[in-house]
Design a protein around this motif. Structure first.
Motif, PDB file in Angstrom:
ATOM      1  N   PHE A   1       0.447  -1.447   0.002  1.00 54.98           N
ATOM      2  CA  PHE A   1      -0.364  -0.001   0.062  1.00 54.98           C
ATOM      3  C   PHE A   1       0.554   1.217  -0.258  1.00 54.98           C
ATOM      4  CE2 PHE A   1      -2.763  -2.842   1.834  1.00 54.98           C
ATOM      5  CZ  PHE A   1      -4.039  -2.955   1.666  1.00 54.98           C
ATOM      6  N   GLY A   2       1.962   1.167  -0.048  1.00 52.62           N
ATOM      7  CA  GLY A   2       3.286   2.280   0.061  1.00 52.62           C
ATOM      8  C   GLY A   2       3.542   2.562   1.328  1.00 52.62           C
ATOM      9  N   ALA A   3       2.600   3.449   2.339  1.00 52.02           N
ATOM     10  CA  ALA A   3       2.922   3.527   3.653  1.00 52.02           C
ATOM     11  C   ALA A   3       3.087   2.075   4.844  1.00 52.02           C
ATOM     12  CB  ALA A   3       1.879   4.318   4.080  1.00 52.02           C
ATOM     13  N   ALA A   4       1.857   1.182   4.127  1.00 52.28           N
ATOM     14  CA  ALA A   4       1.810  -0.209   5.253  1.00 52.28           C
ATOM     15  C   ALA A   4       2.124  -1.542   3.820  1.00 52.28           C
ATOM     16  CB  ALA A   4       1.048  -0.282   5.671  1.00 52.28           C
ATOM     17  N   GLN A   5       2.461  -2.505   4.160  1.00 48.61           N
ATOM     18  CA  GLN A   5       2.747  -3.448   3.506  1.00 48.61           C
ATOM     19  C   GLN A   5       1.929  -5.236   4.406  1.00 48.61           C
ATOM     20  OE1 GLN A   5       5.495  -1.768   4.176  1.00 48.61           O
ATOM     21  NE2 GLN A   5       5.238  -1.235   2.290  1.00 48.61           N
TER      22      GLN A   5
END
Length: 356
Positions: free
Chosen positions: A11-15
């Motif tokens: 998600f970019g900021a989170a995986q």
């Protein structure tokens, strides 16, 4: 019906990178906000196409990124209950319930969710709790193979939540539908779930039967309110001279405090794991009120605590005790023990049996 999930998504900021099995019943996804629980549900529903992974429901492949296979939402037959209901504002309650209905009669759901007096209203004239009850009913009437419930009771006040939980109990028992249930409320997980998946930072920390996972040492910082205990059904009997009320459970007779209703009323008994004391034999000098004959069915050691799955007749109980207290019992699967239950347990009246 078994659901197998293995997905990874950036998600970019989170995986998100996790895998688990949901072996029928109610599987609760539990963890802090932002852990990835809703993303998992969306991937199962088909609302999120993961960057990598495979999702299989009862042998049918819904997602296989390597084989470039992706079954669209409309063909998955998932009943999804969102946090905010998402009703059609231009349709009445009756029309919302009928939308997408797959041959099922709405009468049963209307009765169980107490929607009879709301059928001619529009969503703008419903409270938050009423909207969510309609959303649950609409999902059930769509003829789903699986229910996906993303904190469906979060908007309800305690009284309405306590009223609806037994309805969910019965609907799950009658339809045998597998359920993926996201919740931050410990009492909901304890009441409904058979399997618990603990998620943190997009990864599964532990997954398995509720009693086992709730004893995992990682659960304290991730889910401090995670429940350990059991819910069993009982039938209220006579009130005793000492003020306690007799309750007949499948595993034995209990005597409990509090207002449990008139004789013959059915109640759901929430028995916390710490409310049970175990003994190999009961000395005559011990004046215990509630003593059940139990058999050790499962054991789990986590740090200095031991969590036990116990069978009291057909009822399953969960007990947790310090390792020091467990050592003299020389615990082993199949062992017969005496379970002493405190007379003060949480009870909730039921309009029908948990299981017919």
């Amino acid at each position: 019906m078994t659901l197998s999930v293995r997905i990874a998504h950036d998600f970019g900021a989170a995986q998100l990178d996790l895998a688990f099995e949901a072996p029928g019943g109610v599987t609760a996804l539990y963890g802090p906000s932002g852990a990835g629980k809703t993303s998992v549900v969306n991937a199962v529903a088909g609302l999120l196409k993961p960057g990598n992974g495979r999702i299989v429901l009862d042998g049918e492949v819904l997602v296989d990124t390597q084989a470039r296979q992706f079954v669209p939402v409309r063909k998955r037959r998932m009943g999804y209950v969102f946090q905010d209901g998402r009703l059609f504002p231009h349709l009445t309650v009756a029309q919302n319930l009928a939308y997408g209905r797959s041959g099922a009669s709405p009468d049963r759901v209307v009765d169980l969710l107490d929607l009879g007096g709301l059928l001619t209203r529009y969503p703008a004239r419903l409270s938050g709790g009423e909207k969510q009850r309609v959303a649950i009913g609409r999902a059930l009437l769509s003829g789903p193979r699986m229910l996906l419930m993303d904190e469906p009771l979060a908007s309800l006040d305690p009284a309405r939540k306590a009223e609806i939980l037994p309805y969910l109990d019965r609907l799950v028992a009658e339809t045998k539908l597998p359920v993926i249930y996201v919740s931050h409320a410990a009492e909901e997980v304890l009441r409904l779930a058979t399997t618990l998946v603990l998620i943190e930072d997009g990864r599964v920390i532990e997954a398995g039967p509720v009693a086992e996972v709730a004893a995992h040492p990682a659960i304290a910082p991730v889910a401090p309110n995670a429940p350990v205990g059991t819910v069993i059904e009982g039938v209220v009997g006579a009130r005793q001279a000492d003020g306690l009320t007799e309750v007949a459970a499948a595993g034995g007779q209990l005597y409990l405090s509090g207002d449990l209703g008139a004789p013959g009323a059915r109640v759901a008994l929430h028995i916390g794991a710490e409310e049970i004391t175990l003994a190999a034999a009961l000395p005559a000098a011990v004046g215990a009120v509630n003593v059940l004959d139990v058999t050790v069915d499962a054991m789990r050691l986590s740090g200095q605590m031991v969590t036990l799955g116990l069978l009291a007749g057909p009822d399953r109980l969960t007990a947790r005790l310090p390792r020091r207290a467990a050592l003299p019992l020389e615990l082993r699967p199949g062992q017969a023990l005496k379970a002493i239950v405190r007379p003060v347990v949480q009870a909730q009246r039921l309009p029908y049996p948990l299981v017919e």
